[in-house]
Design an enzyme around this catalytic site. Structure first.
Site, PDB file in Angstrom:
ATOM      1  N   CYS A 270      -3.013   9.016   2.441  1.00  0.00           N
ATOM      2  CA  CYS A 270      -2.796   8.573   1.062  1.00  0.00           C
ATOM      3  C   CYS A 270      -3.935   8.933   0.128  1.00  0.00           C
ATOM      4  CB  CYS A 270      -2.601   7.059   1.015  1.00  0.00           C
ATOM      5  SG  CYS A 270      -1.369   6.450   2.134  1.00  0.00           S
TER       6      CYS A 270
ATOM      7  N   GLU B 172       0.891  -1.172   0.000  1.00  0.00           N
ATOM      8  CA  GLU B 172       0.000   0.000   0.000  1.00  0.00           C
ATOM      9  C   GLU B 172       0.918   1.208   0.000  1.00  0.00           C
ATOM     10  OE1 GLU B 172      -1.639   3.044   0.460  1.00  0.00           O
ATOM     11  OE2 GLU B 172      -2.069   2.647   2.562  1.00  0.00           O
TER      12      GLU B 172
END
Length: 512
Positions: free
Chosen positions: A279, A245
Site C-alpha cells: 500500500c 486500511e
C-alpha cells in the site's frame, strides 16, 4: 487444511482450492464456510470473549510471548508457505515471517500497558468532592478481515492487538491466501490461548464477511483491503467500531536542494517491494524541473541496480509500491534510457526460485487488469518504454513514459509491476499533484529546506509523511493508517489496542 470453529478443527464437503499463482498447482484445500459455520463462530466468540476478559494482562502477555517464540522457531516454514500461497519471492516471504514475530511480540508487550488514568474532576467549578478514573475494557468480539498481499503479518496486526486487549477474535483471511492465518491459529492455540479465544473461517468474503460484519454481537471490525469493499463493509456494519486500511497512490517529491544520491538510493529501495503490491510503496516521484536531469542521472543506475537485485517485489501488489515517478524534463530521456534495459533484464518466474526477481501476481485476472490500464494509458498518449507484456498471471515489469496525471495508471491504485513516469515546477504544484488522488496513505519529500518540509507535512493529505525517505518505510510498532479514501483508524499494536478496547469513566462522589 481444516478451519477452526467453536473450539474444533473442522472439514467440509465443499472446499476451496488454494493455488500457486505461478503454475496454478493446488497447494492445499480449505473448507467453504456457510451461514451455519458463521453462527457457530459467533456463538463461540461470545463465550470466548467472556473467557478472554477474565485473563490478566500477564496471562495475555505470556500467551502472545510464547506465540512469538513459536513463530520465530518456524519462520523458514512460514516464509515458504507465504511465498507459495501469495506469490511473493522467497526472500520476501521469509522477511514477512520475521516481521510477524515482531508484531506479535509488540502486542505481547502492549498487553501490559492497557490501563486508564485519573481525571481531575475537582478542576470543574462544581467538582468538589468528586474523584474520577477511567478504565479500559475489551470490546468483546472482534472480526478481523485480512488481505492477500501480507497473509501472515497483516493477520498478526489484527489478531495480536485483539488478544492483547482481552478480546475474542474471528479471523476471515483472504480467500486466495488462508493457509498462513490457519497456521497462526494453530500456533496461538499451542501457546495457550483459550480454545474459544479465536475462530478462523475460510470461504468467500461475500458469503462469510457480510454475515460477520452485520451481526450485532460483533463490536469491532478491522479490515485491510480495497476501497470499494471497505465502503461496503462500513455501510453494512451498523453501529460498531471500524478500522479501515484501504488503498494508496504514494507520491515522492524531489525538491531542487535534495541530496540526489540519497534520493536515488531511497527511491530504488522503496519503489519496487512486493512488485508493487504494497500500500505504501513509492508510486509517484515529483522532481523539481531544475534538478530533474541530475536526479534522473543519479537515480537511473541505482534504481536499475536495486530493481535488478530486488525486483518489482510481489509483482507490484503492495499498496505502497512506486507507481508514479515525477522527474525533471532535463534528464527525462537519460533516466528512461538507463532504467529500461535494467528493468527489461529482470527475471520473472517461479517465486520459489532464489534467482527470480519478480513472481506472479495473485491471480491472472489482476495481470489482465494491469495490462488493460497500461494499454489505456498508451491509447491516451503515453508510451511503453519496456515491458507491457503478460503471460498467464505474470506481468512483465513495465515502465510507461509521458504519463498525464489524469490517466488511471497515475491517479488510481494500480497494484501491479508498472511505473508511470511524469514533471513539476515548484512546491505548490508538487503538493497539488501529490494530493490529486482520492487516496492518502503515505507520501515522501526530499529537501534540506525546513520550510518546505513543514509545508509538505501540513498540506499533503496523507497519514504517513516521510522527510528525506520514500513512503514505503514502516515499523510495525508505529501508528499506521491513511486519510481520505485510504481509510481511518490506526494499526500498530499500541494504537490498535486503543481501537479494540472501550473507555469507561468511573466517578466517585465523596462526602465532604
Amino acid at each position: 487444511m481444516k478451519m477452526y470453529v467453536a473450539g474444533q478443527w473442522i472439514d467440509k464437503a465443499q472446499t476451496i482450492e488454494v493455488r500457486n499463482s505461478y503454475d496454478a498447482s493446488v497447494i492445499d484445500t480449505v473448507p467453504r464456510a456457510d451461514r451455519a459455520d458463521v453462527e457457530r463462530a459467533l456463538q463461540s466468540a461470545e463465550r470466548g470473549a467472556r473467557a478472554m476478559a477474565k485473563l490478566t494482562s500477564y496471562e495475555r502477555w505470556k500467551i502472545l510471548h510464547r506465540a512469538a517464540d513459536l513463530l520465530a522457531a518456524r519462520a523458514e516454514e512460514l516464509g515458504t508457505l507465504i511465498s507459495k500461497e501469495e506469490g511473493k519471492i522467497i526472500a520476501e516471504g521469509r522477511a514477512e515471517a520475521l516481521r510477524a514475530v515482531d508484531t506479535i511480540m509488540e502486542s505481547a508487550e502492549e498487553a501490559k500497558r492497557v490501563h486508564g488514568e485519573t481525571v481531575a474532576l475537582d478542576a470543574a467549578s462544581h467538582g468538589k468532592g468528586k474523584f474520577g478514573v477511567t478504565i479500559r475494557v475489551p470490546c468483546g468480539v472482534v472480526v478481523a478481515i485480512s488481505p492477500f498481499n501480507f497473509p501472515l503479518n497483516l493477520v498478526c496486526h489484527k489478531v495480536g492487538p485483539a488478544i492483547a486487549g482481552g478480546n475474542a477474535v474471528i479471523v476471515k483471511p483472504a480467500t486466495d491466501t488462508p493457509l498462513s492465518a490457519l497456521r497462526l491459529t494453530e500456533i496461538l492455540l499451542e501457546a495457550g490461548l483459550p480454545p474459544e479465544g479465536i475462530n478462523t473461517l475460510t470461504g468467500s468474503g461475500g458469503e462469510v464477511g457480510d454475515l460477520l460484519v452485520a451481526d450485532r454481537r460483533v463490536r469491532k471490525i478491522t479490515f485491510t483491503g480495497s476501497r470499494d469493499v471497505g465502503e461496503h463493509i462500513c455501510k453494512t456494519a451498523g453501529i460498531k467500531r471500524v478500522t479501515m486500511e484501504l488503498g494508496s497512490n504514494a507520491p515522492v517529491i524531489v525538491m531542487p536542494d535534495a541530496n540526489l544520491d540519497k534520493v536515488a538510493a531511497a527511491v530504488a529501495s522503496t519503489g519496487y517491494a512486493n512488485a508493487g503490491q504494497v500500500c505504501i510503496s513509492t508510486q509517484r516521484v515529483l522532481a523539481a524541473s531544475g534538478v530533474y536531469k541530475n536526479f534522473l542521472d543519479a537515480l537511473a543506475p541505482k534504481v536499475a541496480a536495486a530493481v535488478a537485485s530486488t525486483g518489482y517485489a510481489n509483482a507490484g501488489q503492495v499498496c505502497i509500491s512506486t507507481q508514479r515517478v515525477l522527474a525533471a524534463s532535463g534528464v527525462y530521456k537519460n533516466f528512461l534510457d538507463a532504467l529500461a534495459p535494467k528493468v527489461a533484464a529482470l527475471k520473472v518466474g517461479n517465486q520459489l526460485d532464489p534467482t527470480v526477481h519478480v513472481g506472479p501476481m495473485i491471480r491472472e485476472k489482476e495481470a489482465v487488469r494491469v495490462d488493460e490500464w497500461v494499454k489505456e494509458a498508451v491509447a491516451s498518449g503515453a508510451r511503453i518504454v519496456t515491458g507491457g507484456t503478460r503471460q498467464n498471471a505474470m506481468y512483465a515489469p513495465t515502465v510507461v513514459a509521458d504519463v498525464k496525471p489524469e490517466m488511471r495508471i497515475s491517479c488510481d491504485e494500480l497494484f501491479g509491476p508498472a511505473v508511470a513516469v511524469t514533471p513539476f515546477t515548484d512546491i505548490d504544484e508538487a503538493i497539488a499533484l501529490a494530493n490529486d488522488t482520492n487516496y492518502g496513505l503515505a507520501a515522501g519529500i526530499f529537501t534540506e529546506n525546513l520550510e518546505w518540509a513543514w509545508k509538505f507535512a501540513r498540506e499533503v493529505q496523507s497519514g504517513n509523511l516521510h522527510i528525506n525517505w520514500g513512503p514505503q518505510w514502516r515499523a510495525d510498532r508505529m501508528p499506521y493508517g491513511g486519510l481520505k479514501e485510504s481509510g481511518f483508524g490506526k494499526e500498530g499494536p499500541a494504537y490498535a489496542i486503543e481501537e479494540m478496547t472501550e473507555l469507561k469513566m468511573v466517578i466517585f462522589h465523596l462526602q465532604t
